[in-house]
Design a protein around this motif. Structure first.
Motif, short mmCIF file in Angstrom:
data_model
loop_
_atom_site.label_atom_id
_atom_site.label_comp_id
_atom_site.label_asym_id
_atom_site.label_seq_id
_atom_site.Cartn_x
_atom_site.Cartn_y
_atom_site.Cartn_z
N SER A 102 -2.15 -11.84 -16.85
CA SER A 102 -3.58 -11.64 -17.06
C SER A 102 -3.92 -10.20 -17.37
N SER A 103 -4.01 -9.34 -16.35
CA SER A 103 -4.55 -8.01 -16.62
C SER A 103 -3.48 -6.95 -16.81
N GLY A 104 -2.34 -7.11 -16.14
CA GLY A 104 -1.32 -6.07 -16.22
C GLY A 104 -1.55 -4.94 -15.24
N TYR A 105 -2.56 -5.09 -14.38
CA TYR A 105 -2.83 -4.06 -13.38
C TYR A 105 -2.45 -4.57 -12.01
N PHE A 106 -2.15 -3.66 -11.11
CA PHE A 106 -2.03 -4.03 -9.70
C PHE A 106 -3.15 -3.33 -8.95
N ALA A 107 -3.86 -4.08 -8.09
CA ALA A 107 -4.89 -3.47 -7.25
C ALA A 107 -4.41 -3.53 -5.82
N ASN A 156 0.83 -1.21 0.00
CA ASN A 156 0.00 0.00 0.00
C ASN A 156 0.86 1.25 0.00
N VAL A 157 1.90 1.24 0.84
CA VAL A 157 2.77 2.43 0.93
C VAL A 157 3.45 2.67 -0.42
N ILE A 158 4.03 1.60 -0.98
CA ILE A 158 4.77 1.78 -2.23
C ILE A 158 3.83 2.17 -3.38
N PHE A 159 2.67 1.53 -3.40
CA PHE A 159 1.73 1.82 -4.49
C PHE A 159 1.20 3.25 -4.40
N SER A 160 1.09 3.78 -3.16
CA SER A 160 0.61 5.16 -3.03
C SER A 160 1.65 6.14 -3.55
N VAL A 161 2.93 5.72 -3.55
CA VAL A 161 3.97 6.59 -4.09
C VAL A 161 3.95 6.55 -5.62
N LEU A 162 3.73 5.36 -6.16
CA LEU A 162 3.79 5.20 -7.63
C LEU A 162 2.46 5.59 -8.26
N THR A 163 2.15 6.86 -8.25
CA THR A 163 0.83 7.28 -8.72
C THR A 163 0.65 7.08 -10.22
N VAL A 164 1.78 7.12 -10.97
CA VAL A 164 1.66 6.94 -12.43
C VAL A 164 1.05 5.59 -12.79
N MET A 165 1.36 4.62 -11.91
CA MET A 165 1.00 3.25 -12.24
C MET A 165 -0.51 3.00 -12.22
N ARG A 166 -1.24 3.90 -11.57
CA ARG A 166 -2.67 3.67 -11.39
C ARG A 166 -3.40 3.49 -12.71
N HIS A 167 -2.98 4.28 -13.71
CA HIS A 167 -3.74 4.27 -14.96
C HIS A 167 -3.03 3.53 -16.08
N LYS A 168 -1.74 3.26 -15.85
CA LYS A 168 -0.97 2.60 -16.90
C LYS A 168 -1.07 1.09 -16.72
N ARG A 169 -0.97 0.43 -17.84
CA ARG A 169 -1.09 -1.01 -17.82
C ARG A 169 0.22 -1.59 -18.31
N ALA A 170 0.75 -2.55 -17.54
CA ALA A 170 1.98 -3.20 -17.97
C ALA A 170 1.66 -4.14 -19.11
N THR A 171 2.62 -4.31 -20.04
CA THR A 171 2.36 -5.25 -21.13
C THR A 171 2.33 -6.65 -20.58
N THR A 172 1.39 -7.45 -21.06
CA THR A 172 1.26 -8.81 -20.56
C THR A 172 2.10 -9.75 -21.41
N PHE A 173 2.27 -10.97 -20.87
CA PHE A 173 3.10 -11.95 -21.56
C PHE A 173 2.47 -12.36 -22.88
N GLY A 174 3.32 -12.62 -23.84
CA GLY A 174 2.83 -13.09 -25.13
C GLY A 174 2.69 -14.60 -25.13
N ALA A 175 2.10 -15.11 -26.21
CA ALA A 175 1.93 -16.55 -26.32
C ALA A 175 3.22 -17.19 -26.79
N LEU A 176 3.42 -18.45 -26.41
CA LEU A 176 4.64 -19.14 -26.76
C LEU A 176 4.60 -19.60 -28.22
N PHE A 177 3.39 -20.02 -28.66
CA PHE A 177 3.26 -20.58 -30.00
C PHE A 177 2.80 -19.52 -30.99
N PRO A 178 3.18 -19.68 -32.27
CA PRO A 178 2.82 -18.64 -33.26
C PRO A 178 1.31 -18.54 -33.47
#
Lengths: 308, 373
Positions: free
Chosen positions: A214-219, A106-128
């Motif tokens: 999955s989502s790329g978000y942290f709650a 909670n403490v760290i996430f409250s500092v990282l305010t940019v992260m609230r709206h940004k989504r991390a890229t999720t993992f790609g599929a292994l197979f083509p």
């Protein structure tokens, strides 16, 4: 229509069970060596935040997973120092690690305010892409993010290491009879440190995968939603055996995926009751399976280097 | 100097050691490490702790806040402490509080035309009944099926949380068209009265303190308390002495659950006046912390619950004044407990080893203690 829903559900079941399987494989080694790592819920939560944050800032998922490994190593050392060297109660230590993790994220996430709206890229599929179009197996298996495959692979490796290698034999011996292991010239403390660190790294990486696959978000707060405890239950249900634990994890993952799918459909059951489902299934599965499992003999007891 | 020590044996899990000297040392170390973390986040820790202290003791109002926040911790703390005494981990306090609050809500909403005291008591009884039944599930599973109670209680807590969410958003008890999911308002006669004007001080904390004293007496002077403690110290001896340990485990878990349910009911009747979603988030873990720092003693629970609620109330002020997130309070709580157990257990090892080396010294010190008396 129903066919597509079922395919989607199967796909999501495997995807949701991947972090559970990875976390459970580490936990099996810790519990086989006699230590219950109750802190995996908290470590998973830390790993989830670490994964999202590092992948956002470093723009690299490999770096994010590596950071999760380092984080798991540090937290695992802390848990091992307390439970093995200081011989603190394992339940209390784990629960307090969880409280610590909730506060810290909670403490760290409250500092990282940019992260609230940004989504991390999720993992790609292994197979083509072309393989995803194969009927049935295409969408269910080949469209999986590569972490699912890694999770299943890890389960087989864990099974091999636990039953077929010298180190695995040592781990099993430590859990069942630490005094005899010490007499045979092995360091009980060192083995317990190794398994605890392994389980913490697994939990931390599982947390990272939970968000990145999955989502790329942290709650903040309830991101892991008791998955650590579900893993603890899965390990008991699976009888401390990697293969059976993997199937237990898949069962819980499938329940999770099913309730998420059912929430979106227009059903007469209120969503809150569907959300209860994974937890209820866990308790029921534990109740049915607990008597049939063979518990490691010094499960949960502290080792103090003297004959007890 | 040897401080007075108590070793609590927990079956299957290990020893818990408690002594006041180490507790204080552990708490100081926890506060020190918390200060380091505050310093790392770029705030002067002395200023932060000063604003925390001011937040808790600045005015009568802030101190009454401390008391109000301590009420769920007190009741939850004793609930866990009784479990520790008999060797079970009753970690589902949060769930019991939700179920208890739901029970109280069902009785509190309709205008029953009862005098306030009867209505409130009825709410309490229904709350304790609901929570007791809820606590009987993990108790039964632990005693008769061998299911690990930590996993079972925490899983059931999640079920209770979602059940509460349904009560306040989808059930007939929910307020229609509310901006935030909540239940219908409670009847006037069911609300706990405010003891001091201008504050939110309700009788809850005093009920909690009273319960601490009652359970201190129960554990110390009644057959039930003796059986509970005996089961915790040595389950095999207890079995041999003819104690029905399974029944005892279920009973301690149900009593812990009832105390939790009472705590939840007090929280909604005294403070919230409606049932909300997630109104006691985090109290489950914090109750375990309270009971542990108190070493499972109900009298110690009084002090540790007050201490933790000072941290929580002060933490809120600290976050307003210095910008350190209020979650820092839960980090400090967790650090305190980790240091308390970390310092305590290692010392018990040294103590045992010293006694083993020269058993003569031990008897000598005992003789000297008697001579002083």
């Amino acid at each position: 229509m129903t066919y597509e829903i079922i395919l989607d559900w199967l796909q999501a079941s495997l995807r949701w069970s991947a972090p559970l399987i990875i976390c459970a494989m580490g936990e099996i080694f810790a519990e086989r060596s006699g230590i219950i790592n109750m802190g995996i819920e908290g470590i998973m939560l830390c790993g989830a935040l670490c994964g999202v944050a590092v992948s956002y800032y470093a723009q690299s998922q490999a770096v994010a997973l590596f950071a999760c490994v380092i984080l798991g190593l540090v937290l695992g050392l802390m848990v091992a120092f307390l439970t093995v060297s200081r011989r603190t109660n394992q339940v209390v230590t784990g629960l307090m690690i969880n409280l610590l993790a909730i506060g810290a994220t909670n403490v760290i996430f409250s500092v990282l305010t940019v992260m609230r709206h940004k989504r991390a890229t999720t993992f790609g599929a292994l197979f083509p892409e072309s393989m995803h179009r194969i009927p049935l197996v295409g969408p269910v298996l080949f469209a999986q993010p590569f972490t699912t495959w890694i999770a299943i692979f890890i389960a087989f490796i864990a099974s091999f290491v636990l039953y077929k290698t010298r180190w695995g034999l040592n781990v099993r011996a430590v859990g069942d009879n630490p005094q005899a292991t010490a007499t045979a010239g092995l360091s009980v403390i060192k083995l317990k440190y190794q398994t605890l660190i392994l389980s913490s790294i697994a939990a931390s990486v599982a947390g990272g995968i939970l968000t990145l696959a999955s989502s790329g978000y942290f709650a903040a707060g309830g991101m892991t939603g008791g998955r650590g405890f579900i893993v603890l239950a899965a390990v008991v249900v699976g009888g401390w055996d990697p293969m059976r634990t993997m199937f237990a994890c898949m069962l819980f993952g499938a329940t999770d995926a099913a309730q998420l799918r059912l929430q979106t459909t227009e059903s007469i059951i209120p969503t809150q009751f569907l959300q209860m489902l994974p937890y209820l299934i866990t308790v029921i599965a534990l109740t049915i399976m607990v008597k049939r499992s063979r518990v490691p003999k010094t499960w949960g007891a502290a080792y103090d280097g003297r004959r007890s | 100097m040897r401080t007075k020590q108590k070793i609590i044996k927990v079956p299957f899990i290990g020893d818990l050691i408690y002594s006041s000297g180490h507790t204080i040392l552990g708490i100081l170390l926890g506060i020190f490490t918390g200060g380091l973390l505050i310093a790392i986040s770029g705030v002067n820790p002395f200023l932060a702790y000063a604003s925390m202290f001011r937040g808790a003791f600045n005015s009568l109002q802030s101190f009454s806040n401390v008391l109000v926040r301590s009420s769920p911790l007190l009741l939850g703390g004793i609930g866990v402490a009784i479990g520790i005494k008999s060797g079970v981990w009753n970690t589902g306090i949060e769930g019991y509080m939700y179920i208890g609050a739901i029970g109280a809500t069902i009785v509190a909403i309709p205008e029953l035309g009862l005098p306030p005291i009867i209505h409130i008591l009825l709410c309490f009884i229904v709350a304790m009944l609901f929570a007791g039944l809820w606590g009987a599930i993990p108790g039964y599973l632990r005693a008769y099926k061998g299911v690990n109670e930590v996993t079972a209680t925490i899983m059931l807590s999640y079920v209770a949380i979602y059940f509460t969410n349904w009560i306040v958003s989808g059930s007939p008890l929910a307020q229609e068209g509310a901006y935030f999911p909540m239940s219908l308002p409670f009847a006037e006669s069911s609300l706990l009265s405010i003891l001091m004007k201008g504050t939110s001080l309700h009788p809850g904390p005093f009920i909690g303190l009273l319960m601490c004293i009652i359970f201190h007496i129960i554990l110390k002077y009644t057959p039930f308390g003796f059986r509970t403690r005996m089961l915790g110290y040595n389950p095999f001896a207890a079995q041999y002495a003819g104690i029905n340990s399974k029944k005892q485990i279920v009973m301690t878990m149900v009593i812990g659950a009832m105390l939790g349910g009472l705590g939840g009911a007090i929280e909604v009747l005294g403070l919230k006046h409606r049932l909300y979603m997630e109104f006691v988030t985090g109290v489950g873990y914090e109750s375990v912390a309270v009971a542990l720092v108190a070493g499972g003693e109900p009298i110690g629970v009084m002090l540790s619950a007050l201490f933790f609620s000072i941290l929580k109330v002060g933490g809120a002020t600290m976050s307003i004044e210095t910008g350190v997130s209020s979650s820092m309070a839960s980090i400090i709580i967790a650090l305190c407990v980790l240091f308390v157990i970390g310092v305590g257990v290692a010392d018990s090892k040294r103590l045992k080893k010293r006694d083993e080396k020269d058993p003569g010294k031990k008897t000598l010190s005992f003789k000297m203690e008697e001579a002083v008396k």
